[in-house]
Enzyme design. Structure first.
Site, PDB file in Angstrom:
ATOM      1  N   PHE A  38       0.857  -1.173   0.000  1.00 34.57           N
ATOM      2  CA  PHE A  38       0.000   0.000   0.000  1.00 34.57           C
ATOM      3  C   PHE A  38       0.899   1.230   0.000  1.00 34.57           C
ATOM      4  CE2 PHE A  38      -4.588   0.905   1.349  1.00 34.57           C
ATOM      5  CZ  PHE A  38      -5.126  -0.053   0.522  1.00 34.57           C
ATOM      6  N   GLN A  50      -8.081  14.434   4.562  1.00 29.83           N
ATOM      7  CA  GLN A  50      -7.454  13.632   3.509  1.00 29.83           C
ATOM      8  C   GLN A  50      -8.369  13.487   2.289  1.00 29.83           C
ATOM      9  OE1 GLN A  50      -6.670   9.123   3.833  1.00 29.83           O
ATOM     10  NE2 GLN A  50      -4.635  10.024   3.704  1.00 29.83           N
ATOM     11  N   HIS A  69      -8.678  11.342  -0.757  1.00 30.89           N
ATOM     12  CA  HIS A  69      -8.157  10.101  -1.328  1.00 30.89           C
ATOM     13  C   HIS A  69      -8.029  10.332  -2.826  1.00 30.89           C
ATOM     14  CE1 HIS A  69      -7.785   5.919  -2.501  1.00 30.89           C
ATOM     15  NE2 HIS A  69      -7.772   5.544  -1.230  1.00 30.89           N
ATOM     16  N   LEU A  77     -15.384   5.252  -3.247  1.00 29.44           N
ATOM     17  CA  LEU A  77     -13.963   4.920  -3.207  1.00 29.44           C
ATOM     18  C   LEU A  77     -13.541   3.809  -4.157  1.00 29.44           C
ATOM     19  CD1 LEU A  77     -11.550   5.929  -1.429  1.00 29.44           C
ATOM     20  CD2 LEU A  77     -11.644   3.659  -0.419  1.00 29.44           C
ATOM     21  N   GLU A 105      -6.981   1.788  -2.752  1.00 27.33           N
ATOM     22  CA  GLU A 105      -5.567   1.899  -3.081  1.00 27.33           C
ATOM     23  C   GLU A 105      -4.983   0.525  -3.429  1.00 27.33           C
ATOM     24  OE1 GLU A 105      -3.699   4.775  -0.540  1.00 27.33           O
ATOM     25  OE2 GLU A 105      -1.930   3.506  -0.359  1.00 27.33           O
ATOM     26  N   ARG A 110      -0.934   9.505  -0.011  1.00 25.08           N
ATOM     27  CA  ARG A 110      -2.154   9.975  -0.682  1.00 25.08           C
ATOM     28  C   ARG A 110      -2.175  11.455  -0.997  1.00 25.08           C
ATOM     29  NH1 ARG A 110      -6.476   6.318   2.761  1.00 25.08           N
ATOM     30  NH2 ARG A 110      -5.926   4.392   1.677  1.00 25.08           N
ATOM     31  N   HIS A 131     -12.088  11.887   2.107  1.00 26.85           N
ATOM     32  CA  HIS A 131     -12.125  10.510   2.571  1.00 26.85           C
ATOM     33  C   HIS A 131     -11.991  10.376   4.078  1.00 26.85           C
ATOM     34  CE1 HIS A 131     -11.525   6.230   2.299  1.00 26.85           C
ATOM     35  NE2 HIS A 131     -10.305   6.288   2.779  1.00 26.85           N
ATOM     36  N   ARG A 139      -2.695  10.475   6.641  1.00 24.28           N
ATOM     37  CA  ARG A 139      -2.764   9.085   7.093  1.00 24.28           C
ATOM     38  C   ARG A 139      -2.347   8.153   5.970  1.00 24.28           C
ATOM     39  NH1 ARG A 139      -6.477   4.899   6.527  1.00 24.28           N
ATOM     40  NH2 ARG A 139      -8.118   6.173   5.600  1.00 24.28           N
TER      41      ARG A 139
HETATM   42  C1  LIG Z   1     -14.793   3.281   1.354  1.00 21.93           C
HETATM   43  C2  LIG Z   1     -13.765   3.312   2.437  1.00 21.93           C
HETATM   44  C3  LIG Z   1     -12.683   2.435   2.404  1.00 21.93           C
HETATM   45  C4  LIG Z   1     -11.712   2.453   3.397  1.00 21.93           C
HETATM   46  N1  LIG Z   1     -10.683   1.550   3.347  1.00 21.93           N
HETATM   47  C5  LIG Z   1      -9.775   1.521   4.362  1.00 21.93           C
HETATM   48  C6  LIG Z   1      -8.739   0.533   4.394  1.00 21.93           C
HETATM   49  O1  LIG Z   1      -8.637  -0.320   3.517  1.00 21.93           O
HETATM   50  N2  LIG Z   1      -7.876   0.537   5.415  1.00 21.93           N
HETATM   51  C7  LIG Z   1      -7.961   1.441   6.429  1.00 21.93           C
HETATM   52  O2  LIG Z   1      -7.153   1.369   7.345  1.00 21.93           O
HETATM   53  N3  LIG Z   1      -8.938   2.388   6.430  1.00 21.93           N
HETATM   54  C8  LIG Z   1      -9.843   2.449   5.436  1.00 21.93           C
HETATM   55  N4  LIG Z   1     -10.837   3.401   5.443  1.00 21.93           N
HETATM   56  C9  LIG Z   1     -10.962   4.281   6.594  1.00 21.93           C
HETATM   57  C10 LIG Z   1     -11.608   3.548   7.734  1.00 21.93           C
HETATM   58  O3  LIG Z   1     -12.534   2.628   7.247  1.00 21.93           O
HETATM   59  C11 LIG Z   1     -12.337   4.492   8.674  1.00 21.93           C
HETATM   60  O4  LIG Z   1     -11.505   5.544   9.006  1.00 21.93           O
HETATM   61  C12 LIG Z   1     -12.692   3.751   9.919  1.00 21.93           C
HETATM   62  O5  LIG Z   1     -13.489   2.631   9.603  1.00 21.93           O
HETATM   63  C13 LIG Z   1     -13.413   4.601  10.935  1.00 21.93           C
HETATM   64  O6  LIG Z   1     -13.755   3.764  12.016  1.00 21.93           O
HETATM   65  P1  LIG Z   1     -14.376   4.311  13.347  1.00 21.93           P
HETATM   66  O7  LIG Z   1     -14.542   3.152  14.252  1.00 21.93           O
HETATM   67  O8  LIG Z   1     -13.574   5.473  13.826  1.00 21.93           O
HETATM   68  O9  LIG Z   1     -15.770   4.883  12.881  1.00 21.93           O
HETATM   69  P2  LIG Z   1     -16.971   4.210  12.035  1.00 21.93           P
HETATM   70  O10 LIG Z   1     -16.693   2.841  11.611  1.00 21.93           O
HETATM   71  O11 LIG Z   1     -17.376   5.185  11.034  1.00 21.93           O
HETATM   72  O12 LIG Z   1     -18.086   4.153  13.102  1.00 21.93           O
HETATM   73  C14 LIG Z   1     -18.682   5.330  13.605  1.00 21.93           C
HETATM   74  C15 LIG Z   1     -19.792   4.891  14.495  1.00 21.93           C
HETATM   75  O13 LIG Z   1     -20.247   5.982  15.269  1.00 21.93           O
HETATM   76  C16 LIG Z   1     -21.650   6.015  15.252  1.00 21.93           C
HETATM   77  N5  LIG Z   1     -22.065   7.384  15.522  1.00 21.93           N
HETATM   78  C17 LIG Z   1     -21.634   8.502  14.911  1.00 21.93           C
HETATM   79  N6  LIG Z   1     -22.247   9.569  15.433  1.00 21.93           N
HETATM   80  C18 LIG Z   1     -23.070   9.110  16.409  1.00 21.93           C
HETATM   81  C19 LIG Z   1     -23.997   9.726  17.292  1.00 21.93           C
HETATM   82  N7  LIG Z   1     -24.193  11.037  17.290  1.00 21.93           N
HETATM   83  N8  LIG Z   1     -24.701   8.946  18.146  1.00 21.93           N
HETATM   84  C20 LIG Z   1     -24.528   7.598  18.144  1.00 21.93           C
HETATM   85  N9  LIG Z   1     -23.668   6.971  17.325  1.00 21.93           N
HETATM   86  C21 LIG Z   1     -22.962   7.723  16.465  1.00 21.93           C
HETATM   87  C22 LIG Z   1     -22.009   5.500  13.907  1.00 21.93           C
HETATM   88  O14 LIG Z   1     -23.331   5.036  13.882  1.00 21.93           O
HETATM   89  C23 LIG Z   1     -21.010   4.367  13.769  1.00 21.93           C
HETATM   90  O15 LIG Z   1     -21.474   3.217  14.420  1.00 21.93           O
HETATM   91  C24 LIG Z   1     -11.818   3.393   4.437  1.00 21.93           C
HETATM   92  C25 LIG Z   1     -12.890   4.277   4.480  1.00 21.93           C
HETATM   93  C26 LIG Z   1     -13.860   4.253   3.491  1.00 21.93           C
HETATM   94  C27 LIG Z   1     -14.992   5.231   3.551  1.00 21.93           C
END
Ligand SMILES: Cc1cc2nc3c(=O)[nH]c(=O)nc-3n(C[C@H](O)[C@H](O)[C@H](O)COP(=O)(O)OP(=O)(O)OC[C@H]3O[C@@H](n4cnc5c(N)ncnc54)[C@H](O)[C@@H]3O)c2cc1C
Ligand code: SF4
Ligand code: SF4
Ligand code: FES
Lengths: 261, 616
Positions: free
Chosen positions: B121, B234, B236, B250, B253, B309, B375, B410
């Protein structure tokens, strides 16, 4: 581009009806885009679930012209120009509002499947598994929990009374994923029959047809599970062998850990 | 007085993505009463969409890999603005966290000798990303979800929390509503973990879902916590650009990691012209060497297609502006010329499917059209590196909502590992904190009533108010245009002015219908949150007078060594936002040699940096 017309079911637990909407079209639109445009311009309180808009999260399930589908993966150009398009909520689950249904049935069933329980590590502290040994289970892990298979299955679609004793194809996939996991030691075969109602399934394959992840639910999950049950029930030698290979056949050990709260 | 139901917990985790699930698992393992709250159904958080993989220096493919190299790559990729301690903990603990997923049932793709396979990556020196095809996030969230379900954690789905409650400066709970019924709900809690993810829904072109309204950022700010480096967003480099309706979705990568190359409309592999000095030593400078790298990674340097990125996104932006873009305003990403159809379908099944279904493009035969998409946000809630506690006692933050770990940019794959490492830490320290709190927290009724009244206000205005969808459309247009990849003083000032005007409109938003599952109402409330977060980004971007990582200023096109030692901090006092800079914690002497002594210098690539063929 010409406008698009769509009939969207609106209502709640007490009843409802299709409402006709017309909105401007865009290139490459999917059904979910049209629903969003209706929200923004005509019906701000139109209820719909979605997250990824790319067929990855399984949130946007609905019945489009009566077929269970993901709204975000159904292109508008798959319909004939003057074809009537209807969008309605999943029929198998109680309506909350508009296109949103109460899918808690599924989350309750998930809790009753005994957890993954791995065997000890290799002597060198690693876990060696080969790609060919995990490919089948990886197919099951593709499940995005859209519940379209649950929606289409006739055992519960028209028979509310079967719900307590039938977990549905999604959970047969889950059971199969655990049963065929190379590291797992729990035994869920008897449970599949006694508690999850595998016997109700008469292999109509409707679930496989609607699965957006192309999981071969019937051929690869349900039928092998049924075969294991048959072997278990009629073949005590295979059963004993299985026990010796480390899978405990004790039904009690397969029960879920009691929740602490 | 507002009507609401009340729940009592030791630890409430807000968010059920990777970070929240991992935090809840750890907190409940510590024996405290734990709730997990999320806006969507369980298993639908952003984490489910992650494609490429989880970065962890397990050394399964390259024996040379270890935490030190991962630490180095993370710091350099972050243009040295990272919190060094977070980067260190992350690099050290990520392998154990990945192996733990395997203990809980995850099935990663395998090496020939049966270990977890790792893929290349951008910005990672060695193939380091544990993955499952291009659906790694699904495997991760389902594994955590199934594990959590059997631990007796109380899950509150489709429940949006809107305000944090404090008692004498400490956390005492959170207040919000059930999406399905619209009824209010109060959690009394000794400690809260924010794991709410990011902010992308304020931009027009984004890979993010409706959930990314920055709730955690705004709630923390309002509760008195510091936000840090909010200008670090960021873009992407590879989002879909066509058809219009899928713009921003998306393209992993992993496509480039597995052999895809970027080309402009002339068929030029333009990335060779955008290699900054900071990365020159480790990047191929001829197409021949880059081609050989795909087959022999030991004796060749990696292709510039896999630069971090920020570099790639800026380069694409420049190519398109110079008129060398693809028909729909992106560039081409071509994997078909290097890899067989079978290989592509096996390694990148969901990309194949996504383009086939949504764009009628067969990526095993033709190139994809791609362009930058908002992203991820590196900035967020300022936390203590070891415990993940914010500046408000009892409030913890982990995952995308937290700041520091990724600095100014990142690296791909470092988010999923971040979720596991710091999710676990947040859950652990929140539980410890809760155990130390002597009595149940007191909830101030006035805070609850004020929140409830504000939340119901849109119903009073009904049709007479502003349409929240219209205000949102204006917000995303403004952020896209004025707070995009390339920023400048006058535009950022204009953005802030427009945000203030939109806030007035948002305060007059009206909604129709009932409180039952009403997206118009939800958006009216989310709008205020998005405006807060958008203002935080614009203010911080205006303050940082340099270009670094995800923050590029047309009027300050170079990294400035002085700014490189500062974090931008935002806090709210008496209702007003104030901005200060504070010194970045210094990397200790023993770790400095790992990173290398050179600093990012030189103008960032607003135009091609190498002379050859640059001016055409
Ligand atoms: C398409 C895509 C592909 C990606 N691919 C990669 C990858 O290959 N490798 C990598 O390392 N990263 C990748 N990323 C980035 C990574 O997926 C995210 O940064 C990461 O999943 C975020 O995780 P999190 O647990 O912080 O939040 P999330 O998984 O977004 O979870 C947020 C949670 O908070 C809850 N929430 C939010 N606000 C509230 C509220 N007010 N009240 C109650 N609940 C709330 C939501 O319901 C959800 O459950 C990708 C992102 C995307 C969009
Ligand atoms: S094959 Fe079985 S599980 Fe699938 S739809 Fe038919 S009856 Fe239901
Ligand atoms: S098995 Fe297929 S249809 Fe059923 S829930 Fe999973 S992805 Fe959906
Ligand atoms: S929105 Fe995720 S599957 Fe449709």
């Amino acid at each position: 581009m010409p406008d698009v017309r769509m009939k969207v079911w609106r209502g709640d637990a007490t009843g409802g009806a299709f409402v006709d909407f017309t909105v401007p079209a865009d290139e490459g639109m999917v059904v979910l885009d049209v629903v969003h445009r209706i929200q923004a311009t005509h019906a701000p309180d139109l209820a719909v679930r979605w997250n990824c808009k790319a067929g990855k999260c399984g949130s946007c399930s609905a019945e489009i012209n009566g077929h269970p589908k993901l709204m975000c993966m159904t292109r508008m150009n798959t319909f004939a120009p003057d074809e009537e398009i209807t969008v309605s909520p999943l029929k198998t689950f109680p309506v909350v509002k508009d296109l949103v249904t109460d899918v808690s049935f599924n989350y309750e069933k998930a809790k009753t499947i005994p957890a993954f329980k791995p065997k000890p590590k290799e002597a060198d502290g690693t876990r060696r598994m080969y790609q060919e040994d995990i490919e089948r289970v990886q197919e099951f892990h593709k499940c995005i929990e859209c519940f379209l298979c649950q929606d289409v299955c006739h055992v519960i679609r028209d028979h509310e009374e079967n719900k307590p004793s039938f977990s549905g194809p999604r959970y047969f996939v889950r059971l199969a994923a655990l049963e065929m996991h190379p590291l797992d030691t729990n035994d869920r075969i008897d449970l599949a029959r006694l508690k999850h109602g595998l016997g109700y399934c008469n292999i109509t394959k409707c679930c496989t047809d609607v699965c957006p992840e192309d999981i071969h639910i019937t051929d690869n999950a349900i039928i092998p599970l049924k075969e294991r049950i048959v072997t278990r029930t009629y073949d005590p030698i295979a059963w004993a062998l299985r026990r010796m290979r480390g899978k405990s056949a004790d039904l009690g050990a397969g029960e879920p850990e009691p929740p602490s709260a | 007085m507002a009507e609401y139901e009340t729940h009592d917990f030791d630890v409430v985790v807000i968010g059920a993505g990777g970070a929240g699930l991992r935090a809840a698992i750890e907190a409940s393992a510590m024996g405290v009463k734990t709730a997990l709250v999320c806006k969507s159904l369980l298993g639908k958080a952003h984490t489910v969409m992650a494609e490429g993989g989880i970065a962890a220096a397990m050394g399964n493919v390259w024996k040379e890999d270890n935490w030190k190299v991962h630490f180095r790559d993370t710091m350099r990729g972050g243009k040295l603005l990272n919190n060094w301690r977070m980067a260190q903990l992350h690099a050290q603990e990520a392998p154990d966290r990945v192996l733990e997923l395997e203990e809980w049932g995850a099935l990663f793709d395998r090496t020939n000798d049966g270990l977890i396979l790792q893929r290349d990556f951008g910005g990672h020196r060695y193939a380091r990303l544990a993955h499952v095809g291009d659906r790694t996030g699904l495997e991760m969230i389902r594994t955590l979800q199934d594990h959590a379900v059997h631990r007796g954690i109380d899950v509150f789905m489709e429940c949006t929390l809107y305000r944090l409650l404090t008692d004498d400066g400490r956390i005492s709970g959170a207040f919000g509503y059930w999406r399905q019924s619209g009824k209010f709900v109060l959690f009394r809690a000794k400690a809260i973990v924010l794991a709410t993810g990011g902010v992308g829904k304020s931009w027009k072109i984004t890979s993010n879902s409706w959930e990314y309204t920055g709730d955690g950022h705004a709630m923390a700010l309002d509760a008195g916590a510091d936000l840090m480096d909010m200008e670090m967003t960021q873009f992407h480099p590879t989002g879909m650009v066509w058809p219009t309706s899928v713009r921003g979705i998306l393209v992993t990568e992993g496509v480039r990691g597995d052999g895809g190359t970027l080309k402009n409309s002339k068929g030029d592999r333009f990335m060779f012209r955008y290699v900054p000095d900071f990365f020159r030593a480790e990047t191929a400078d001829t197409e021949e060497e880059a081609d050989r790298w795909y087959e022999d990674k030991r004796n060749n340097r990696r292709t510039p297609d896999l630069l971090p990125r920020d570099e790639v996104a800026r380069a694409i932006n420049t190519e398109v502006k110079a008129g060398r873009g693809s028909p729909h305003g992106g560039v081409f990403l071509d994997i078909a010329s290097r890899r067989s159809s079978d290989y592509i379908k096996r390694r990148l099944p969901s990309m194949y499917h996504q383009f086939m279904e949504l764009a009628d493009v067969d990526i095993t035969k033709t190139a994809m059209e791609v362009g930058p998409t908002l992203h991820y946000i590196m900035g967020g809630v300022r936390v203590d590196a070891d415990s993940a506690q914010s500046t408000v006692p009892g409030l913890f933050a982990a995952g995308e909502v937290a700041a520091g770990m990724h600095g100014a940019n990142r690296l791909g794959g470092n988010s999923l590992s971040d979720l596991l490492v710091f999710g676990r830490r947040a859950g652990l320290y929140a539980a410890e904190y809760a155990k130390r709190v002597p009595q149940a927290p007191r909830v101030d009724d006035r805070q609850v009533d004020a929140a409830a009244t504000g939340m119901l206000a849109p119903f009073e205005r009904r049709e007479g108010g502003e349409n929240p969808y219209a205000v949102h459309a204006d917000l995303i247009a403004a952020m896209q245009e004025l707070v995009g990849i390339i920023r400048t003083k006058s535009e950022l000032e204009e953005a802030i002015t427009r945000i203030h005007a939109m806030r007035e409109r948002a305060r007059r938003a009206g909604v129709t219908g009932s409180r039952i599952y009403n997206p118009g109402w939800h958006l009216a409330l989310d709008l205020l949150t998005m405006l807060t977060v958008s203002e935080a980004v614009a203010m911080s971007a205006l303050a940082r007078q340099e270009s670094r990582g995800g923050h590029t200023r047309d009027d300050y096109p170079r990294p400035d060594p002085q700014w490189g030692k500062k974090n931008v901090i935002l806090r709210r006092r008496d209702g007003e936002l104030s901005l200060v800079t504070e010194p970045l914690p210094e990397v200790p002497a023993e770790l400095r040699p790992l990173i290398g002594e050179d600093k990012p210098t030189g103008k960032v690539a607003l135009e091609p940096v190498a002379a050859a063929g640059a001016k055409e």
